[in-house]
Design a protein around this motif. Sequence first.
Motif, PDB file in Angstrom:
ATOM      1  N   ARG A  50       0.838  -1.245   0.140  1.00 43.31           N
ATOM      2  CA  ARG A  50       0.093  -0.112   0.028  1.00 43.31           C
ATOM      3  C   ARG A  50       0.907   1.202  -0.124  1.00 43.31           C
ATOM      4  NH1 ARG A  50      -3.413   0.950   4.420  1.00 43.31           N
ATOM      5  NH2 ARG A  50      -4.557   2.127   3.276  1.00 43.31           N
ATOM      6  N   ARG A  51       1.941   1.214   0.777  1.00 42.69           N
ATOM      7  CA  ARG A  51       2.804   2.287   0.554  1.00 42.69           C
ATOM      8  C   ARG A  51       3.608   2.388  -0.544  1.00 42.69           C
ATOM      9  NH1 ARG A  51       6.041   3.938   6.150  1.00 42.69           N
ATOM     10  NH2 ARG A  51       4.358   4.344   7.600  1.00 42.69           N
ATOM     11  N   ARG A  52       3.937   1.468  -1.270  1.00 42.98           N
ATOM     12  CA  ARG A  52       4.687   1.468  -2.395  1.00 42.98           C
ATOM     13  C   ARG A  52       3.577   2.033  -3.459  1.00 42.98           C
ATOM     14  NH1 ARG A  52       7.861  -4.249  -2.737  1.00 42.98           N
ATOM     15  NH2 ARG A  52       9.784  -3.487  -1.296  1.00 42.98           N
ATOM     16  N   ALA A  53       2.405   1.671  -3.502  1.00 48.92           N
ATOM     17  CA  ALA A  53       1.532   1.961  -4.343  1.00 48.92           C
ATOM     18  C   ALA A  53       1.247   3.548  -4.284  1.00 48.92           C
ATOM     19  CB  ALA A  53       0.066   1.311  -3.986  1.00 48.92           C
ATOM     20  N   LEU A  54       1.802   4.303  -3.320  1.00 51.45           N
ATOM     21  CA  LEU A  54       1.409   5.900  -3.199  1.00 51.45           C
ATOM     22  C   LEU A  54       2.448   6.336  -4.192  1.00 51.45           C
ATOM     23  CD1 LEU A  54       2.038   6.456   0.382  1.00 51.45           C
ATOM     24  CD2 LEU A  54      -0.230   6.496  -0.739  1.00 51.45           C
ATOM     25  N   ALA A  55       3.518   5.725  -4.742  1.00 48.11           N
ATOM     26  CA  ALA A  55       4.451   6.206  -5.757  1.00 48.11           C
ATOM     27  C   ALA A  55       4.027   6.400  -6.853  1.00 48.11           C
ATOM     28  CB  ALA A  55       5.813   5.392  -6.033  1.00 48.11           C
ATOM     29  N   PHE A  56       2.710   5.838  -7.236  1.00 51.12           N
ATOM     30  CA  PHE A  56       2.210   5.947  -8.688  1.00 51.12           C
ATOM     31  C   PHE A  56       0.899   6.715  -8.584  1.00 51.12           C
ATOM     32  CE2 PHE A  56       4.579   2.171  -8.405  1.00 51.12           C
ATOM     33  CZ  PHE A  56       5.200   1.875  -9.411  1.00 51.12           C
ATOM     34  N   GLU A  57       0.915   7.541  -7.488  1.00 52.32           N
ATOM     35  CA  GLU A  57      -0.407   8.629  -7.408  1.00 52.32           C
ATOM     36  C   GLU A  57       0.080   9.889  -7.066  1.00 52.32           C
ATOM     37  OE1 GLU A  57      -3.488   6.908  -5.053  1.00 52.32           O
ATOM     38  OE2 GLU A  57      -2.470   4.979  -4.910  1.00 52.32           O
ATOM     39  N   TYR A  58       1.334  10.145  -7.450  1.00 49.62           N
ATOM     40  CA  TYR A  58       1.935  11.696  -7.062  1.00 49.62           C
ATOM     41  C   TYR A  58       0.851  12.868  -7.463  1.00 49.62           C
ATOM     42  CZ  TYR A  58       6.197   9.260  -5.291  1.00 49.62           C
ATOM     43  OH  TYR A  58       7.181   8.520  -4.725  1.00 49.62           O
ATOM     44  N   GLY A  59       0.601  12.627  -8.596  1.00 50.47           N
ATOM     45  CA  GLY A  59      -0.326  13.603  -9.363  1.00 50.47           C
ATOM     46  C   GLY A  59      -1.547  13.917  -8.651  1.00 50.47           C
ATOM     47  N   THR A  60      -2.303  12.927  -8.418  1.00 39.32           N
ATOM     48  CA  THR A  60      -3.249  13.168  -7.524  1.00 39.32           C
ATOM     49  C   THR A  60      -3.142  13.508  -6.055  1.00 39.32           C
ATOM     50  OG1 THR A  60      -4.685  11.411  -8.975  1.00 39.32           O
ATOM     51  CG2 THR A  60      -5.617  11.702  -6.509  1.00 39.32           C
ATOM     52  N   LEU A  61      -2.247  13.003  -5.296  1.00 38.76           N
ATOM     53  CA  LEU A  61      -1.968  13.301  -4.055  1.00 38.76           C
ATOM     54  C   LEU A  61      -1.480  14.617  -3.914  1.00 38.76           C
ATOM     55  CD1 LEU A  61      -0.006  10.089  -2.932  1.00 38.76           C
ATOM     56  CD2 LEU A  61      -2.538  10.555  -2.318  1.00 38.76           C
ATOM     57  N   LEU A  62      -0.827  15.207  -4.956  1.00 35.70           N
ATOM     58  CA  LEU A  62      -0.355  16.668  -4.741  1.00 35.70           C
ATOM     59  C   LEU A  62      -1.527  17.620  -4.468  1.00 35.70           C
ATOM     60  CD1 LEU A  62       2.634  17.141  -7.316  1.00 35.70           C
ATOM     61  CD2 LEU A  62       2.401  17.927  -4.903  1.00 35.70           C
ATOM     62  N   ASP A  63      -2.615  17.393  -5.041  1.00 32.43           N
ATOM     63  CA  ASP A  63      -3.841  18.204  -5.043  1.00 32.43           C
ATOM     64  C   ASP A  63      -4.933  17.895  -4.098  1.00 32.43           C
ATOM     65  OD1 ASP A  63      -2.503  19.970  -7.164  1.00 32.43           O
ATOM     66  OD2 ASP A  63      -3.453  18.610  -8.479  1.00 32.43           O
ATOM     67  N   ALA A  64      -4.517  16.734  -3.364  1.00 34.60           N
ATOM     68  CA  ALA A  64      -5.480  16.123  -2.280  1.00 34.60           C
ATOM     69  C   ALA A  64      -5.911  16.869  -1.125  1.00 34.60           C
ATOM     70  CB  ALA A  64      -4.907  14.701  -2.039  1.00 34.60           C
ATOM     71  N   ASP A  65      -6.872  16.912  -0.769  1.00 31.90           N
ATOM     72  CA  ASP A  65      -7.270  17.723   0.632  1.00 31.90           C
ATOM     73  C   ASP A  65      -6.808  16.750   1.597  1.00 31.90           C
ATOM     74  OD1 ASP A  65      -9.342  15.754   0.871  1.00 31.90           O
ATOM     75  OD2 ASP A  65     -10.903  17.075   0.306  1.00 31.90           O
ATOM     76  N   ASP A  66      -6.949  17.135   2.831  1.00 33.32           N
ATOM     77  CA  ASP A  66      -6.421  16.567   4.124  1.00 33.32           C
ATOM     78  C   ASP A  66      -7.013  15.169   4.406  1.00 33.32           C
ATOM     79  OD1 ASP A  66      -4.821  18.742   4.629  1.00 33.32           O
ATOM     80  OD2 ASP A  66      -5.462  19.301   6.471  1.00 33.32           O
ATOM     81  N   ALA A  67      -8.416  15.146   4.060  1.00 33.44           N
ATOM     82  CA  ALA A  67      -9.370  14.045   4.342  1.00 33.44           C
ATOM     83  C   ALA A  67      -8.819  12.928   3.417  1.00 33.44           C
ATOM     84  CB  ALA A  67     -10.641  14.298   4.155  1.00 33.44           C
ATOM     85  N   LEU A  68      -8.495  13.409   2.198  1.00 33.60           N
ATOM     86  CA  LEU A  68      -8.121  12.318   1.303  1.00 33.60           C
ATOM     87  C   LEU A  68      -6.879  11.671   1.653  1.00 33.60           C
ATOM     88  CD1 LEU A  68      -8.761  10.511  -1.223  1.00 33.60           C
ATOM     89  CD2 LEU A  68      -7.695  12.428  -2.782  1.00 33.60           C
ATOM     90  N   LEU A  69      -5.837  12.702   1.860  1.00 36.19           N
ATOM     91  CA  LEU A  69      -4.489  12.080   2.309  1.00 36.19           C
ATOM     92  C   LEU A  69      -4.530  11.251   3.381  1.00 36.19           C
ATOM     93  CD1 LEU A  69      -2.385  15.089   1.563  1.00 36.19           C
ATOM     94  CD2 LEU A  69      -2.251  13.086   0.262  1.00 36.19           C
ATOM     95  N   ARG A  70      -5.337  11.718   4.496  1.00 35.29           N
ATOM     96  CA  ARG A  70      -5.437  10.725   5.569  1.00 35.29           C
ATOM     97  C   ARG A  70      -6.043   9.245   5.466  1.00 35.29           C
ATOM     98  NH1 ARG A  70      -6.957  15.845   8.474  1.00 35.29           N
ATOM     99  NH2 ARG A  70      -5.345  16.520   9.573  1.00 35.29           N
ATOM    100  N   SER A  71      -6.532   9.132   4.292  1.00 35.24           N
ATOM    101  CA  SER A  71      -7.443   7.986   3.895  1.00 35.24           C
ATOM    102  C   SER A  71      -6.302   7.055   3.251  1.00 35.24           C
ATOM    103  CB  SER A  71      -8.509   8.056   2.835  1.00 35.24           C
ATOM    104  OG  SER A  71      -8.079   8.385   1.596  1.00 35.24           O
ATOM    105  N   HIS A  72      -4.914   7.564   3.095  1.00 31.84           N
ATOM    106  CA  HIS A  72      -3.988   6.862   2.514  1.00 31.84           C
ATOM    107  C   HIS A  72      -2.683   6.505   3.490  1.00 31.84           C
ATOM    108  CE1 HIS A  72      -5.855   8.266  -1.097  1.00 31.84           C
ATOM    109  NE2 HIS A  72      -5.146   7.361  -1.891  1.00 31.84           N
ATOM    110  N   PRO A  73      -2.037   5.518   3.350  1.00 28.95           N
ATOM    111  CA  PRO A  73      -0.952   5.240   4.319  1.00 28.95           C
ATOM    112  C   PRO A  73       0.168   6.514   4.250  1.00 28.95           C
ATOM    113  CG  PRO A  73      -0.737   3.657   2.410  1.00 28.95           C
ATOM    114  CD  PRO A  73      -1.944   4.646   2.096  1.00 28.95           C
ATOM    115  N   ILE A  74       0.101   7.644   4.595  1.00 23.70           N
ATOM    116  CA  ILE A  74       1.181   8.287   4.552  1.00 23.70           C
ATOM    117  C   ILE A  74       1.946   8.479   5.956  1.00 23.70           C
ATOM    118  CG2 ILE A  74       0.269   9.756   2.836  1.00 23.70           C
ATOM    119  CD1 ILE A  74      -0.399  11.934   4.629  1.00 23.70           C
ATOM    120  N   ALA A  75       2.983   8.819   6.265  1.00 23.44           N
ATOM    121  CA  ALA A  75       3.531   8.645   7.303  1.00 23.44           C
ATOM    122  C   ALA A  75       3.867  10.163   8.214  1.00 23.44           C
ATOM    123  CB  ALA A  75       4.689   7.773   7.450  1.00 23.44           C
ATOM    124  N   VAL A  76       3.173  11.255   7.209  1.00 23.53           N
ATOM    125  CA  VAL A  76       3.555  12.421   7.897  1.00 23.53           C
ATOM    126  C   VAL A  76       2.225  13.154   7.997  1.00 23.53           C
ATOM    127  CG1 VAL A  76       6.247  12.585   7.441  1.00 23.53           C
ATOM    128  CG2 VAL A  76       4.465  13.259   5.746  1.00 23.53           C
TER     129      VAL A  76
END
Length: 217
Positions: A33-59
């Motif tokens: 799941r963490r590795r999969a984040l590397a293929f979603e950078y374009g979406t994650l850059l513009d994501a709001d806090d709620a969406l980011l917290r639904s992903h396995p980010i560590a910060v």
Amino acid sequence: MHSFSDLALAVYCPRKLYYRREDDRDVPADVERRRALAFEYGTLLDADDALLRSHPIAVSPDEFRTNLSYARGRLERWSEIAEPPHRDVLLTGRECRGIAHKLLEGPPAPSIVSAGRPPENGVWEPQSVRAVAAAKALAWERSTPVETAFVEYPAYGTIRRMDISTRRKALYRRAIRTVEAIDGPPPRLADDGKCTACEYRDRCGVRTRSLRSLLGI
């Protein structure tokens, strides 16, 4: 033929490599799941806090976006990192083979995706060895020098460019020698941090020489 993961683990802990060889385990789901984040950078850059917290980010979401924005502004090859022309490519070289999570073109360069935490600067030695192994395998396949690689820590939004330097090649060579020398359980490391989190700690044995001693550093 050595795998990229074996070489990286030989630098991290040769004894763990010995046990891992005897224990065929799948990659843990949280790592995938963490590795999969590397293929979603374009979406994650513009994501709001709620969406980011639904992903396995560590910060925090703010720190994640700041880190990723910094990478976008600093890396000349950001567009290929964000949308790689090739992903999960099996590379086979003269001495080793394994997966490059991303493969960039013009000039060719591999990118290794780590599920862990980045160091303050540069990359950790296991990922350095893995990236050098991928670069050397790619160079062997393409019959062309590969001078750079990338290591990504997507749970932190951090991406590091890495030169394939003489020092990094030397560490790779020592990892090769370590892997080839293992014919029984190597000495245990004197490193409580690594041992506490290790899945093999219950059968690992007693402490002996350090990793630096084993690698002849």
